[in-house]
Scaffold this motif. Structure first.
Motif, PDB file in Angstrom:
ATOM      1  N   ASP A 227      -4.486  -0.514  -1.299  1.00 24.93           N
ATOM      2  CA  ASP A 227      -4.558  -0.391  -2.754  1.00 24.93           C
ATOM      3  C   ASP A 227      -5.089  -1.676  -3.391  1.00 24.93           C
ATOM      4  N   PRO A 228      -6.382  -1.734  -3.753  1.00 25.86           N
ATOM      5  CA  PRO A 228      -6.943  -2.923  -4.395  1.00 25.86           C
ATOM      6  C   PRO A 228      -6.338  -3.227  -5.767  1.00 25.86           C
ATOM      7  N   ASN A 229      -5.609  -2.272  -6.324  1.00 28.59           N
ATOM      8  CA  ASN A 229      -4.958  -2.497  -7.621  1.00 28.59           C
ATOM      9  C   ASN A 229      -3.440  -2.590  -7.485  1.00 28.59           C
ATOM     10  N   ASP A 230      -2.990  -2.949  -6.311  1.00 32.86           N
ATOM     11  CA  ASP A 230      -1.554  -3.055  -6.057  1.00 32.86           C
ATOM     12  C   ASP A 230      -0.906  -4.043  -7.039  1.00 32.86           C
ATOM     13  N   PRO A 231       0.225  -3.691  -7.633  1.00 36.25           N
ATOM     14  CA  PRO A 231       0.834  -4.562  -8.643  1.00 36.25           C
ATOM     15  C   PRO A 231       1.427  -5.855  -8.082  1.00 36.25           C
ATOM     16  N   ALA A 232       1.690  -5.916  -6.786  1.00 36.13           N
ATOM     17  CA  ALA A 232       2.351  -7.097  -6.221  1.00 36.13           C
ATOM     18  C   ALA A 232       1.501  -8.351  -6.358  1.00 36.13           C
ATOM     19  N   TYR A 233       0.233  -8.288  -5.943  1.00 43.70           N
ATOM     20  CA  TYR A 233      -0.600  -9.495  -6.043  1.00 43.70           C
ATOM     21  C   TYR A 233      -0.893  -9.833  -7.501  1.00 43.70           C
ATOM     22  N   GLN A 234      -0.913  -8.815  -8.375  1.00 42.14           N
ATOM     23  CA  GLN A 234      -1.143  -9.081  -9.792  1.00 42.14           C
ATOM     24  C   GLN A 234       0.044  -9.808 -10.417  1.00 42.14           C
ATOM     25  N   PHE A 235       1.222  -9.548  -9.881  1.00 38.04           N
ATOM     26  CA  PHE A 235       2.430 -10.218 -10.358  1.00 38.04           C
ATOM     27  C   PHE A 235       2.407 -11.701 -10.005  1.00 38.04           C
ATOM     28  N   TYR A 236       1.898 -12.024  -8.812  1.00 33.93           N
ATOM     29  CA  TYR A 236       1.934 -13.403  -8.315  1.00 33.93           C
ATOM     30  C   TYR A 236       0.628 -14.167  -8.508  1.00 33.93           C
ATOM     31  N   SER A 237      -0.292 -13.636  -9.302  1.00 34.71           N
ATOM     32  CA  SER A 237      -1.555 -14.340  -9.486  1.00 34.71           C
ATOM     33  C   SER A 237      -2.175 -14.009 -10.830  1.00 34.71           C
TER      34      SER A 237
ATOM     35  N   GLY B 163      -8.805 -16.702 -11.223  1.00 39.48           N
ATOM     36  CA  GLY B 163      -9.596 -16.676 -10.003  1.00 39.48           C
ATOM     37  C   GLY B 163      -8.825 -16.235  -8.785  1.00 39.48           C
ATOM     38  N   ALA B 164      -7.555 -16.602  -8.697  1.00 37.55           N
ATOM     39  CA  ALA B 164      -6.743 -16.211  -7.540  1.00 37.55           C
ATOM     40  C   ALA B 164      -6.540 -14.709  -7.499  1.00 37.55           C
ATOM     41  N   GLN B 165      -6.380 -14.105  -8.669  1.00 39.55           N
ATOM     42  CA  GLN B 165      -6.211 -12.656  -8.703  1.00 39.55           C
ATOM     43  C   GLN B 165      -7.506 -11.940  -8.298  1.00 39.55           C
ATOM     44  N   LYS B 166      -8.632 -12.471  -8.728  1.00 43.33           N
ATOM     45  CA  LYS B 166      -9.922 -11.893  -8.324  1.00 43.33           C
ATOM     46  C   LYS B 166     -10.106 -12.010  -6.815  1.00 43.33           C
ATOM     47  N   TYR B 167      -9.707 -13.139  -6.268  1.00 42.96           N
ATOM     48  CA  TYR B 167      -9.797 -13.349  -4.820  1.00 42.96           C
ATOM     49  C   TYR B 167      -8.965 -12.315  -4.073  1.00 42.96           C
ATOM     50  N   ALA B 168      -7.711 -12.139  -4.502  1.00 46.26           N
ATOM     51  CA  ALA B 168      -6.821 -11.188  -3.838  1.00 46.26           C
ATOM     52  C   ALA B 168      -7.396  -9.780  -3.881  1.00 46.26           C
ATOM     53  N   LYS B 169      -7.899  -9.388  -5.036  1.00 42.20           N
ATOM     54  CA  LYS B 169      -8.467  -8.046  -5.160  1.00 42.20           C
ATOM     55  C   LYS B 169      -9.675  -7.874  -4.248  1.00 42.20           C
ATOM     56  N   SER B 170     -10.527  -8.893  -4.178  1.00 43.77           N
ATOM     57  CA  SER B 170     -11.718  -8.797  -3.339  1.00 43.77           C
ATOM     58  C   SER B 170     -11.351  -8.718  -1.858  1.00 43.77           C
ATOM     59  N   GLN B 171     -10.297  -9.438  -1.470  1.00 45.20           N
ATOM     60  CA  GLN B 171      -9.822  -9.369  -0.091  1.00 45.20           C
ATOM     61  C   GLN B 171      -9.373  -7.949   0.257  1.00 45.20           C
ATOM     62  N   ILE B 172      -8.527  -7.398  -0.592  1.00 48.92           N
ATOM     63  CA  ILE B 172      -7.989  -6.062  -0.333  1.00 48.92           C
ATOM     64  C   ILE B 172      -9.111  -5.033  -0.339  1.00 48.92           C
ATOM     65  N   GLU B 173     -10.023  -5.143  -1.303  1.00 51.12           N
ATOM     66  CA  GLU B 173     -11.148  -4.209  -1.381  1.00 51.12           C
ATOM     67  C   GLU B 173     -11.977  -4.231  -0.103  1.00 51.12           C
ATOM     68  N   ALA B 174     -12.204  -5.410   0.445  1.00 49.35           N
ATOM     69  CA  ALA B 174     -13.022  -5.530   1.652  1.00 49.35           C
ATOM     70  C   ALA B 174     -12.365  -4.833   2.841  1.00 49.35           C
TER      71      ALA B 174
ATOM     72  N   VAL C 153     -10.072  -2.408   2.702  1.00 45.13           N
ATOM     73  CA  VAL C 153     -10.007  -0.967   2.443  1.00 45.13           C
ATOM     74  C   VAL C 153     -11.371  -0.316   2.641  1.00 45.13           C
ATOM     75  N   LYS C 154     -12.413  -0.955   2.159  1.00 44.77           N
ATOM     76  CA  LYS C 154     -13.763  -0.410   2.271  1.00 44.77           C
ATOM     77  C   LYS C 154     -14.148  -0.178   3.732  1.00 44.77           C
ATOM     78  N   ASP C 155     -13.774  -1.097   4.606  1.00 41.97           N
ATOM     79  CA  ASP C 155     -14.140  -1.000   6.015  1.00 41.97           C
ATOM     80  C   ASP C 155     -13.121  -0.221   6.849  1.00 41.97           C
ATOM     81  N   GLY C 156     -12.076   0.280   6.188  1.00 43.76           N
ATOM     82  CA  GLY C 156     -11.091   1.100   6.891  1.00 43.76           C
ATOM     83  C   GLY C 156     -10.139   0.338   7.790  1.00 43.76           C
ATOM     84  N   TRP C 157      -9.874  -0.919   7.454  1.00 44.87           N
ATOM     85  CA  TRP C 157      -8.991  -1.754   8.269  1.00 44.87           C
ATOM     86  C   TRP C 157      -7.664  -2.028   7.560  1.00 44.87           C
ATOM     87  N   THR C 158      -6.635  -2.246   8.349  1.00 44.24           N
ATOM     88  CA  THR C 158      -5.385  -2.811   7.867  1.00 44.24           C
ATOM     89  C   THR C 158      -5.038  -3.986   8.779  1.00 44.24           C
ATOM     90  N   VAL C 159      -3.856  -4.563   8.610  1.00 40.33           N
ATOM     91  CA  VAL C 159      -3.510  -5.792   9.333  1.00 40.33           C
ATOM     92  C   VAL C 159      -2.327  -5.573  10.273  1.00 40.33           C
TER      93      VAL C 159
END
Length: 213
Positions: free
Chosen positions: A97-107, A110-121, A123-129
């Motif tokens: 979820d690139p719009n997950d509320p957790a990272y938005q709460f803690y950022s 620029g840091a919030q944009k970074y977090a969103k771009s990380q998650i988007e990348a 999700v787009k490629d179909g990977w998790t951790v």
């Protein structure tokens, strides 16, 4: 080492490539729990009154924050919520979820944009951790005359892997210099609550020899 002065300008946003590693989840700020939903780092007094988001991650992902607990309450809160920001990014990846509320709460910023771009990348490629991600050698430095604090720490992502969401196939990689990074986060109290510290800017340096030693 990134200086505090550098963070008064625009931070560099670097996407970490999936395959070798990326974000992480809860473990050790000297006492923080493993993968439990309520796991969170220590925070400043009054934080108990703040409803914090879920930053739990799947059981096959282990985050290790090998940090010494600062004696100063503000430094402890800044460091604790810097770790929560990392946890929140991994939570967002796990939730796909690139719009997950957790990272938005803690950022913010620029840091919030970074977090969103990380998650988007991811999700787009179909990977998790999956695997284990370790953060260590934390340093905390006051910035100027304001309330901001620069938090830096090393990362060893040698055992942190990408996993295909659809198949569960894990992409294993060998440890090398790419496994070692250095994070620098500009932290300051949230406008909504001084008990919560948010990452405002972030810089990630790759292939850091000093973190390998």
């Amino acid at each position: 080492m990134t200086t505090a002065a550098a963070f008064t300008a625009t931070a560099t946003l670097l996407l970490t490539a999936c395959g070798g590693g990326d974000e992480s989840s809860p473990e050790d700020i000297k006492g923080a729990g493993g993968g439990s939903p309520s796991a969170s780092a220590p925070a400043s007094s009054g934080a108990a009154d703040v409803k914090r988001p879920d930053v739990s991650v799947p059981g096959d992902l282990k985050l290790v924050f090998d940090f010494e607990q600062p004696s100063d309450a503000d430094e402890a809160a800044a460091l604790g919520d810097a770790a929560n920001f990392i946890r929140a990014m991994d939570h967002g990846i796990a939730q796909q979820d690139p719009n997950d509320p957790a990272y938005q709460f803690y950022s913010t910023g620029g840091a919030q944009k970074y977090a969103k771009s990380q998650i988007e990348a991811w999700v787009k490629d179909g990977w998790t951790v999956t695997g284990e991600d370790r953060y260590f050698n934390a340093d905390i430095e006051a910035v100027g005359q304001g309330d901001s604090t620069l938090v830096t720490f090393c990362r060893n992502q040698a055992k942190f892997y990408s996993k295909k969401v659809k198949t569960g196939k894990v992409s294993y990689t060998d440890e090398n210099l790419d496994s070692y990074q250095k994070f620098s986060l500009l932290m300051s109290p949230s406008e909504a609550s001084e008990a919560v510290w948010q990452a405002r800017q972030i810089e990630v340096q790759g292939r850091v020899e000093e973190c390998k030693g």
